[in-house]
Design an enzyme around this catalytic site. Structure first.
Site, PDB file in Angstrom:
ATOM      1  CG  PHE A  35     -20.387 -66.983 -38.366  1.00 23.32           C
ATOM      2  CD1 PHE A  35     -21.551 -66.935 -39.117  1.00 23.32           C
ATOM      3  CD2 PHE A  35     -20.075 -65.894 -37.564  1.00 23.32           C
ATOM      4  CE1 PHE A  35     -22.398 -65.839 -39.067  1.00 23.32           C
ATOM      5  CE2 PHE A  35     -20.926 -64.781 -37.504  1.00 23.32           C
ATOM      6  CZ  PHE A  35     -22.088 -64.766 -38.268  1.00 23.32           C
ATOM      7  CD  GLU A  58     -34.472 -62.339 -43.127  1.00 19.51           C
ATOM      8  OE1 GLU A  58     -35.236 -62.889 -42.310  1.00 19.51           O
ATOM      9  OE2 GLU A  58     -33.321 -61.953 -42.826  1.00 19.51           O
ATOM     10  CG  ASN A 101     -28.747 -70.409 -33.528  1.00 20.85           C
ATOM     11  OD1 ASN A 101     -29.192 -70.816 -34.595  1.00 20.85           O
ATOM     12  ND2 ASN A 101     -28.263 -69.188 -33.376  1.00 20.85           N
ATOM     13  CG  HIS A 112     -33.330 -66.727 -39.623  1.00 21.71           C
ATOM     14  ND1 HIS A 112     -32.270 -65.875 -39.584  1.00 21.71           N
ATOM     15  CD2 HIS A 112     -34.317 -66.092 -40.312  1.00 21.71           C
ATOM     16  CE1 HIS A 112     -32.598 -64.761 -40.248  1.00 21.71           C
ATOM     17  NE2 HIS A 112     -33.832 -64.871 -40.693  1.00 21.71           N
ATOM     18  CE  LYS A 121     -30.722 -70.538 -37.736  1.00 21.98           C
ATOM     19  NZ  LYS A 121     -29.520 -69.863 -37.156  1.00 21.98           N
ATOM     20  CE1 TYR A 178     -28.539 -66.742 -41.729  1.00 19.35           C
ATOM     21  CE2 TYR A 178     -28.587 -68.822 -42.898  1.00 19.35           C
ATOM     22  CZ  TYR A 178     -28.968 -68.039 -41.828  1.00 19.35           C
ATOM     23  OH  TYR A 178     -29.784 -68.560 -40.845  1.00 19.35           O
TER      24      TYR A 178
HETATM   25  P1  RTP Z   1     -30.432 -65.584 -37.113  1.00 20.95           P
HETATM   26  O1  RTP Z   1     -29.967 -64.568 -38.138  1.00 20.95           O
HETATM   27  O2  RTP Z   1     -30.207 -67.017 -37.540  1.00 20.95           O
HETATM   28  O3  RTP Z   1     -31.833 -65.330 -36.647  1.00 20.95           O
HETATM   29  O4  RTP Z   1     -29.532 -65.418 -35.802  1.00 20.95           O
HETATM   30  P2  RTP Z   1     -28.991 -64.127 -35.094  1.00 20.95           P
HETATM   31  O5  RTP Z   1     -29.533 -62.891 -35.751  1.00 20.95           O
HETATM   32  O6  RTP Z   1     -29.227 -64.322 -33.641  1.00 20.95           O
HETATM   33  O7  RTP Z   1     -27.437 -64.251 -35.372  1.00 20.95           O
HETATM   34  P3  RTP Z   1     -26.529 -63.642 -36.566  1.00 20.95           P
HETATM   35  O8  RTP Z   1     -25.458 -62.822 -35.933  1.00 20.95           O
HETATM   36  O9  RTP Z   1     -27.410 -63.005 -37.601  1.00 20.95           O
HETATM   37  O10 RTP Z   1     -25.866 -64.944 -37.159  1.00 20.95           O
HETATM   38  C1  RTP Z   1     -26.567 -65.763 -38.058  1.00 20.95           C
HETATM   39  C2  RTP Z   1     -26.363 -67.203 -37.678  1.00 20.95           C
HETATM   40  O11 RTP Z   1     -25.003 -67.562 -37.885  1.00 20.95           O
HETATM   41  C3  RTP Z   1     -24.632 -68.569 -36.941  1.00 20.95           C
HETATM   42  N1  RTP Z   1     -23.517 -68.070 -36.148  1.00 20.95           N
HETATM   43  N2  RTP Z   1     -22.461 -68.786 -35.891  1.00 20.95           N
HETATM   44  N3  RTP Z   1     -19.945 -69.683 -34.970  1.00 20.95           N
HETATM   45  C4  RTP Z   1     -20.352 -68.467 -34.629  1.00 20.95           C
HETATM   46  O12 RTP Z   1     -19.717 -67.720 -33.917  1.00 20.95           O
HETATM   47  C5  RTP Z   1     -21.656 -68.032 -35.137  1.00 20.95           C
HETATM   48  N4  RTP Z   1     -22.188 -66.847 -34.937  1.00 20.95           N
HETATM   49  C6  RTP Z   1     -23.373 -66.876 -35.574  1.00 20.95           C
HETATM   50  C7  RTP Z   1     -25.846 -68.840 -36.068  1.00 20.95           C
HETATM   51  O13 RTP Z   1     -26.571 -69.938 -36.655  1.00 20.95           O
HETATM   52  C8  RTP Z   1     -26.619 -67.541 -36.196  1.00 20.95           C
HETATM   53  O14 RTP Z   1     -27.974 -67.733 -35.873  1.00 20.95           O
HETATM   54 MG    MG Z   2     -29.461 -62.527 -37.865  1.00 24.90          MG
END
Ligand code: RTP
Ligand code: MG
Length: 140
Positions: A59, A128, A114, A117, A11, A51
């Site tokens: 978010f 994807e 973070n 992804h 990212k 997304y």
């Molecule tokens: P990713 O999809 O990026 O691999 O991450 P993930 O599964 O661990 O998390 P996900 O719940 O799918 O959320 C996608 C991305 O959104 C951002 N996020 N921001 N501000 C917030 O509370 C929040 N929560 C999630 C993060 O960049 C997350 O990786």
């Molecule tokens: Mg995710």
């Protein structure tokens, strides 16, 4: 165990801090082979579509803005159990909750910025990967 492929994105917070090589070393050190990779600038439309599943989440708009704030490195990782393996190597979404050896614990700035992804299921990985790569761009 089956050989799988998963989509990874390094990212903008990580490309900005010149961490691509360090993050790739973690993937390779954990048996994940980088079989496709390109550095690109996402547009609002592309990041928004990628997304789409998070469209209703609070978010979403911030996430799209963050993902277009600088270049990303999109990549296909291949290896035994690659989808789950990559999720383990990445660590929890919130770096404060991620285990110490993980990419997010070591490098992430916040729950949003973070650093990486990774696809969360084999089915999503296939979708994807085809979102970003033609079959001819993937070289095992
Ligand atoms: P990713 O999809 O990026 O691999 O991450 P993930 O599964 O661990 O998390 P996900 O719940 O799918 O959320 C996608 C991305 O959104 C951002 N996020 N921001 N501000 C917030 O509370 C929040 N929560 C999630 C993060 O960049 C997350 O990786
Ligand atoms: Mg995710």
């Amino acid at each position: 165990m089956a050989v799988e492929r998963t989509l990874s994105i390094i990212k903008p917070d990580a490309t900005r801090r010149n961490l691509t090589g360090k993050i790739n070393a973690v993937f390779e050190g954990n048996g994940l082979r980088i079989v496709a990779q390109k550095r690109i600038q996402l547009t609002k439309a592309t990041a928004g579509a990628f997304y789409e599943v998070h469209k209703e989440r609070p978010f979403y708009n911030d996430l799209v803005s963050f993902m277009i704030s600088g270049p990303v490195v999109v990549q296909v990782l291949e290896g035994e159990n690659a989808v789950l393996k990559n999720r383990e190597v990445m660590g929890a979404t919130d770096p404060k909750k991620a285990e110490a050896h993980t990419i997010r614990a070591q490098f992430a700035e916040s729950i949003e910025a973070n650093s990486v992804h990774g696809s969360d299921s084999l089915e999503n990985a296939k979708n994807e990967i085809s979102f970003f790569f033609a079959g001819t761009e993937i070289l095992p």
